[in-house]
Design a protein around this motif. Structure first.
Motif, mmCIF file in Angstrom:
data_model
loop_
_atom_site.group_PDB
_atom_site.id
_atom_site.type_symbol
_atom_site.label_atom_id
_atom_site.label_comp_id
_atom_site.label_asym_id
_atom_site.label_seq_id
_atom_site.Cartn_x
_atom_site.Cartn_y
_atom_site.Cartn_z
ATOM 1 N N UNK A 283 0.801 -1.233 0.000
ATOM 2 C CA UNK A 283 0.000 0.000 0.000
ATOM 3 C C UNK A 283 0.825 1.271 0.000
ATOM 4 N N UNK A 284 2.026 1.214 -0.559
ATOM 5 C CA UNK A 284 2.918 2.378 -0.483
ATOM 6 C C UNK A 284 2.503 3.512 -1.406
ATOM 7 N N UNK A 285 1.549 3.260 -2.290
ATOM 8 C CA UNK A 285 1.076 4.337 -3.160
ATOM 9 C C UNK A 285 0.106 5.270 -2.442
ATOM 10 N N UNK A 286 -0.399 4.866 -1.274
ATOM 11 C CA UNK A 286 -1.275 5.745 -0.492
ATOM 12 C C UNK A 286 -0.488 6.989 -0.080
ATOM 13 N N UNK A 287 -1.088 8.190 -0.171
ATOM 14 C CA UNK A 287 -0.340 9.422 0.112
ATOM 15 C C UNK A 287 0.384 9.419 1.452
ATOM 16 N N UNK A 288 -0.293 9.013 2.523
ATOM 17 C CA UNK A 288 0.335 9.046 3.838
ATOM 18 C C UNK A 288 1.511 8.078 3.910
ATOM 19 N N UNK A 289 1.382 6.911 3.274
ATOM 20 C CA UNK A 289 2.479 5.945 3.266
ATOM 21 C C UNK A 289 3.678 6.500 2.504
ATOM 22 N N UNK A 290 3.415 7.143 1.380
ATOM 23 C CA UNK A 290 4.505 7.736 0.601
ATOM 24 C C UNK A 290 5.222 8.819 1.398
ATOM 25 N N UNK A 291 4.469 9.593 2.175
ATOM 26 C CA UNK A 291 5.071 10.629 3.014
ATOM 27 C C UNK A 291 5.980 10.011 4.078
ATOM 28 N N UNK A 292 5.551 8.915 4.661
ATOM 29 C CA UNK A 292 6.380 8.261 5.671
ATOM 30 C C UNK A 292 7.669 7.745 5.061
ATOM 31 N N UNK A 293 7.583 7.124 3.904
ATOM 32 C CA UNK A 293 8.784 6.618 3.239
ATOM 33 C C UNK A 293 9.751 7.765 2.959
ATOM 34 N N UNK A 294 9.213 8.906 2.511
ATOM 35 C CA UNK A 294 10.061 10.068 2.249
ATOM 36 C C UNK A 294 10.715 10.571 3.532
ATOM 37 N N UNK A 295 9.947 10.599 4.623
ATOM 38 C CA UNK A 295 10.495 11.057 5.899
ATOM 39 C C UNK A 295 11.593 10.134 6.399
ATOM 40 N N UNK A 296 11.447 8.822 6.122
ATOM 41 C CA UNK A 296 12.453 7.855 6.559
ATOM 42 C C UNK A 296 13.720 7.941 5.720
ATOM 43 N N UNK A 297 13.606 8.508 4.507
ATOM 44 C CA UNK A 297 14.785 8.755 3.680
ATOM 45 C C UNK A 297 15.485 7.511 3.190
ATOM 46 N N UNK A 298 14.778 6.413 3.060
ATOM 47 C CA UNK A 298 15.404 5.185 2.582
ATOM 48 C C UNK A 298 14.421 4.336 1.815
ATOM 49 N N UNK A 299 14.903 3.247 1.264
ATOM 50 C CA UNK A 299 14.048 2.358 0.496
ATOM 51 C C UNK A 299 13.284 1.418 1.423
ATOM 52 N N UNK A 300 11.977 1.320 1.265
ATOM 53 C CA UNK A 300 11.223 0.348 2.059
ATOM 54 C C UNK A 300 11.563 -1.063 1.619
ATOM 55 N N UNK A 301 11.373 -2.016 2.517
ATOM 56 C CA UNK A 301 11.637 -3.415 2.204
ATOM 57 C C UNK A 301 10.398 -4.238 2.547
ATOM 58 N N UNK A 302 10.328 -5.423 1.986
ATOM 59 C CA UNK A 302 9.202 -6.317 2.266
ATOM 60 C C UNK A 302 9.337 -6.891 3.665
ATOM 61 N N UNK A 303 8.199 -7.029 4.359
ATOM 62 C CA UNK A 303 8.185 -7.710 5.652
ATOM 63 C C UNK A 303 8.082 -9.204 5.395
ATOM 64 N N UNK A 304 9.133 -9.936 5.754
ATOM 65 C CA UNK A 304 9.144 -11.380 5.585
ATOM 66 C C UNK A 304 8.707 -12.013 6.901
ATOM 67 N N UNK A 305 7.425 -12.197 7.045
ATOM 68 C CA UNK A 305 6.820 -12.692 8.271
ATOM 69 C C UNK A 305 5.417 -12.123 8.351
ATOM 70 N N UNK A 306 4.671 -12.559 9.370
ATOM 71 C CA UNK A 306 3.303 -12.059 9.557
ATOM 72 C C UNK A 306 3.277 -11.162 10.781
ATOM 73 N N UNK A 307 2.651 -9.997 10.679
ATOM 74 C CA UNK A 307 2.460 -9.129 11.826
ATOM 75 C C UNK A 307 1.030 -8.593 11.809
#
Length: 355
Positions: A283-307
């Motif tokens: 769901x990284x195309x959602x505006x709020x998610x994209x803003x968080x990724x930008x604030x973190x300043x790095x590439x997101x990665x896949x979560x390998x596991x269930x949470x």
């Protein structure tokens, strides 16, 4: 019960939380301390449900971000009280997930005029069976508290945005045979031997890798248990092979089951699904998610596991994991969290949330 200072350095706050034992089912003291501390903040509405504490702003912002973290830990394993070195904070729950809880509490106290409305969910019983999970109880009894535009579960992720999560499914493959004395084995049919074709398929299986929103998910299919046998001189007439499938979130639970039935179709074994949980798309195309990724300043990665991001995804919220600590240290006696990661998570989330 000593008061929690939510404006303190989040590392100091983490140490205070670690030193308040909260094994699953015994979170009452910590939940009470969190409730009292949050209730003292005029900008938050606070509600207690069992040992889950909820708090939220109502500032009429155009969007809402939900931050969630569980208060409970696995049982104590000679890793209390907390201790600190120059670079790490050691102790039960420091990684899973009182470092993340401390960051959330610090944000609740210090980000008083956010650009998104905020909901904070501190829940109980995450480390035990799903039926006791406080987040599930809130979903059933207070669902309006779990609405928003983005959910951030502050589980340990090495201070990197981990998007979505894998789905998981367990199956049993059951073989039947005919008992006989091992001295006259030709008169029986060995059920354990009948598991051989399934084990061969697992050995040859090549897991799928799939890219979703720039995050690469790798699936996995593993035998995790074998049971069978009657005694040392009897040909066994029943054997069961348990298999765990970790699947990418572009598969539904139904599609995952269909895939497993296809994989094992030729074995002749009876396949039964014993447990499953859907994954969560990034769901990284959602505006709020994209803003968080930008604030973190790095590439997101896949979560390998269930949470528990999957719970939010099922409610229609894009969801990510973002918290301090190495998840491979969770539940270990050596559990410790880098001090720098606690500070980084607090700084990134403040930058993302503050006006």
């Amino acid at each position: 019960m000593a008061a929690l200072d939510l404006t303190a350095d989040p590392v100091d706050l983490t140490a205070r939380l670690v030193d308040m034992p909260s094994v699953s089912g015994e979170e009452g003291e910590l939940a009470a301390a969190v409730e009292v501390a949050l209730d003292a903040l005029d900008h938050l509405e606070v509600v207690r449900s069992g040992n889950t504490v909820l708090a939220r702003t109502s500032l009429r912002r155009p969007s809402r971000v939900v931050l969630a973290g569980h208060l409970d830990t696995v049982p104590v394993n000679a890793n209390l009280p907390s201790r600190r070195t120059a670079e790490h904070l050691h102790g039960l729950g420091s990684v899973d997930m009182k470092g993340g809880d401390a960051v959330m509490l610090h944000l609740a106290a210090t980000v008083t005029a956010p650009r998104h409305d905020l909901t904070f969910v501190f829940y109980d019983c995450e480390e035990v069976e799903a039926s006791r999970n406080g987040l599930g109880r809130i979903e059933r009894e207070l669902p309006e508290w779990l609405t928003g535009d983005l959910a951030i579960v502050c589980e340990p992720s090495n201070a990197v945005v981990e998007a979505g999560c894998q789905g998981t499914m367990r199956i049993e493959l059951r073989a039947t045979g005919r008992r006989a004395h091992t001295a006259r084995a030709w008169m029986g049919v060995n059920a354990i031997h009948a598991l051989g074709p399934a084990l061969a398929l697992l050995e040859e299986y090549r897991p799928r890798e799939v890219d979703i929103d720039g995050c690469r998910y790798r699936e996995g299919l593993q035998a995790v248990r074998v049971s069978g046998g009657v005694s040392g001189n009897v040909v066994p007439d029943e054997a069961v092979l348990t298999v765990n499938f970790r699947f990418a979130p572009d598969r539904s639970v139904r599609e995952a089951e269909a895939h497993l039935r296809e994989v094992f179709a030729r074995t002749g074994l009876v396949l039964t699904v014993t447990d499953h949980a859907a994954g969560a798309l990034p769901g990284l195309s959602a505006p709020a998610a994209a803003e968080l990724v930008a604030a973190a300043g790095g590439e997101p990665v896949a979560k390998l596991g269930w949470t528990d991001v999957a719970r939010f995804a099922a409610l229609g919220l894009p969801a990510v994991n973002f918290g301090p600590g190495d998840p491979t240290l969770a539940h270990t006696q050596e559990e410790h969290v880098p001090i720098a990661q606690i500070h980084r998570c607090a700084e990134v989330l403040t930058r993302f949330l503050a006006r």
